[in-house]
Scaffold this motif. Sequence first.
Motif, PDB file in Angstrom:
ATOM      1  N   LYS A 237       1.820  -6.452 -11.421  1.00  0.00           N
ATOM      2  CA  LYS A 237       0.468  -5.581 -10.857  1.00  0.00           C
ATOM      3  C   LYS A 237      -0.356  -6.741 -10.264  1.00  0.00           C
ATOM      4  CE  LYS A 237      -2.710  -2.178 -12.354  1.00  0.00           C
ATOM      5  NZ  LYS A 237      -3.046  -1.432 -13.686  1.00  0.00           N
ATOM      6  N   ASN A 238      -0.560  -8.115 -10.725  1.00  0.00           N
ATOM      7  CA  ASN A 238      -1.425  -8.865 -10.423  1.00  0.00           C
ATOM      8  C   ASN A 238      -0.830  -9.593  -9.075  1.00  0.00           C
ATOM      9  OD1 ASN A 238      -3.322  -8.758 -12.198  1.00  0.00           O
ATOM     10  ND2 ASN A 238      -2.547 -10.399 -13.530  1.00  0.00           N
TER      11      ASN A 238
ATOM     12  N   ARG B 289      -1.426  -6.875  -6.339  1.00  0.00           N
ATOM     13  CA  ARG B 289      -2.673  -7.081  -5.764  1.00  0.00           C
ATOM     14  C   ARG B 289      -2.904  -8.346  -4.982  1.00  0.00           C
ATOM     15  NH1 ARG B 289      -6.007  -6.875 -10.558  1.00  0.00           N
ATOM     16  NH2 ARG B 289      -5.571  -4.681 -10.616  1.00  0.00           N
TER      17      ARG B 289
ATOM     18  N   SER C 275      -1.408  -7.704  -1.492  1.00  0.00           N
ATOM     19  CA  SER C 275      -1.776  -6.604  -0.634  1.00  0.00           C
ATOM     20  C   SER C 275      -3.054  -7.246  -0.203  1.00  0.00           C
ATOM     21  CB  SER C 275      -2.003  -5.255  -1.555  1.00  0.00           C
ATOM     22  OG  SER C 275      -2.940  -5.519  -2.616  1.00  0.00           O
TER      23      SER C 275
END
Length: 75
Positions: free
Chosen positions: A4-5, A8, A11
């Motif tokens: 997830k990190n 993120r 992106s």
Amino acid sequence: MDKKNALRAGSIAAGTTLMMLLMSSPALALTRDDGDDPAPKLSVVETLGLFVAAPLVLFAVIAGLVMVLDKSKKA
């Protein structure tokens, strides 16, 4: 959590790069400025000599001088 990190961060990096590309202005290289005095164009041979051959010759001369003037002891 780790994926997830990473997603993120990727992106955000991609978004920042995209925004910088979209908001940057063009170089306006076709617009002449006051005092602009372009040099005559180089031929292909002159360009290759200036940007390829000259640096290679300079590198070879410096490397040769370093090898000839080496003061280290031979084993």
